[in-house]
Enzyme design. Structure first.
Site, PDB file in Angstrom:
ATOM      1  NE  ARG A  81      -1.667   1.628   3.795  1.00  0.00           N
ATOM      2  CZ  ARG A  81      -1.012   2.910   4.074  1.00  0.00           C
ATOM      3  NH1 ARG A  81      -1.298   3.947   3.286  1.00  0.00           N
ATOM      4  NH2 ARG A  81      -0.176   2.906   4.938  1.00  0.00           N
ATOM      5  CB  ALA A  82       1.723   4.002  -2.027  1.00  0.00           C
ATOM      6  CB  SER A  83      -0.113   7.494   1.712  1.00  0.00           C
ATOM      7  OG  SER A  83       0.200   6.832   2.927  1.00  0.00           O
ATOM      8  CB  THR A  84      -0.128  10.084  -2.197  1.00  0.00           C
ATOM      9  OG1 THR A  84       1.302   9.911  -2.506  1.00  0.00           O
ATOM     10  CG2 THR A  84      -0.488  10.774  -1.007  1.00  0.00           C
ATOM     11  CD  GLN A  87       3.405   7.970  -0.585  1.00  0.00           C
ATOM     12  OE1 GLN A  87       2.918   6.823  -0.313  1.00  0.00           O
ATOM     13  NE2 GLN A  87       3.846   8.600   0.442  1.00  0.00           N
TER      14      GLN A  87
END
Length: 298
Positions: A81-84, A87
């Site tokens: 998972r990446a926040s944005t 990324q």
């Protein structure tokens, strides 16, 4: 899946019988709605499978495994998972692949989101595989990828309920962990402390920027000319959407575009509030007695 009734309304063949066409004849193929394919189980399950048979052949149930027996095999399900959107997930994907994970769920979404679809799919698949007797481990690059605070505690309860293991490939908690232990309590505490630390540092940075005269937040898109035009259009009883479609931003990165109805609403609301405050101040000044003192009689 022939042990169940066909869900197709045009067929509705009972359990143990082949699918049929709308005219009642034996179908050349079984309806796909009667099958539930789980490709990830192909290499890890060790159960007896019947020989290939064609429609019209009698269905024979194979001996079921004895109660309490465990099917051999171990599966690893990865989650990245990446926040944005800016990324990259490549580092996490590479580490999961190196760890021997063949089924990886990935998404770009903030931990503040109430639902993370790919994580939910990973947990659902892990629950199904564990129910079939396969030992399952959820593999994550780092504990921060799973969540923070209460969200991580809730995830721990889900994994504990379906008896799914957990493995971190890097970070302070690198290694395999039993979901029934105290590790998730520690994770929740650490994540909560880290979020508070980041929040405090962000507020300190904003305060320092304000002292230096730096504006915080995005650039404004409204000006006096836009406000004057918006007031004129409002007097013509136009809606916020219609007013926004007739205004044009003249500064900043959004130059040449129309403002949103929400922006127009805030601009008009701030103007009305300032007018109300000025009017109230003027009324107070009129009602306030004169500050000059009357000289005492001699």
């Amino acid at each position: 899946m022939e042990a169940f009734d066909c869900p197709m309304s045009s067929c509705a063949a009972p359990a143990g019988s082949p699918c049929r066409t709308g005219r009642g004849k034996v179908a050349a193929q079984y309806h796909t709605a009667r099958f539930r394919l789980v490709p990830s189980l192909t290499k890890v399950l060790n159960v007896p499978t019947p020989a290939l048979r064609k429609p019209g052949t009698a269905w024979v149930e194979l001996p079921r495994p004895a109660a309490g027996t465990q099917t051999s095999g171990h599966a690893k399900i990865g989650y990245a998972r990446a926040s944005t959107e800016r990324q990259s997930l490549q580092t996490q994907l590479d580490s999961l692949t190196t760890a021997g994970v063949t089924r990886i769920f990935s998404e770009k979404i903030s931990t503040r989101a109430t639902r993370r679809p790919e994580l939910e799919r990973a947990i659902t698949l892990a629950r199904e595989m564990r129910a079939s007797g396969v030992a399952v481990t959820l593999v994550v690059h780092e504990h921060k990828r799973l969540g923070r605070g209460l969200a991580l505690a809730e995830l721990a309860e889900q994994l504990r309920a379906c008896d799914v293991g957990l493995e971190f490939l890097t970070g302070e908690l690198q290694g395999s962990h039993d979901p029934s232990g105290v590790v998730f309590t520690v994770l929740a505490a650490l994540s909560g402390m880290e979020r508070e630390y980041i929040r405090d540092r962000t507020l300190e940075g904003h305060e320092s920027a304000r002292k230096n005269g730096t504006a915080i937040g995005g650039a404004t898109v409204t000006d006096e000319a836009m406000l004057s035009m918006a007031l004129h259009l409002r007097d013509q009883d136009l809606s916020l959407r219609e007013i926004a479609s007739r205004l044009v931003i003249t500064q900043g990165a959004k130059r040449g575009r129309h403002p949103s109805p929400a922006t127009v609403m805030r601009m008009l609301r701030d103007h009305d509030t300032s007018i109300t405050e000025l009017g109230a101040g003027a009324d107070d000044a009129k009602q306030r007695p004169s500050a000059r003192r009357t000289p005492a009689p001699l």
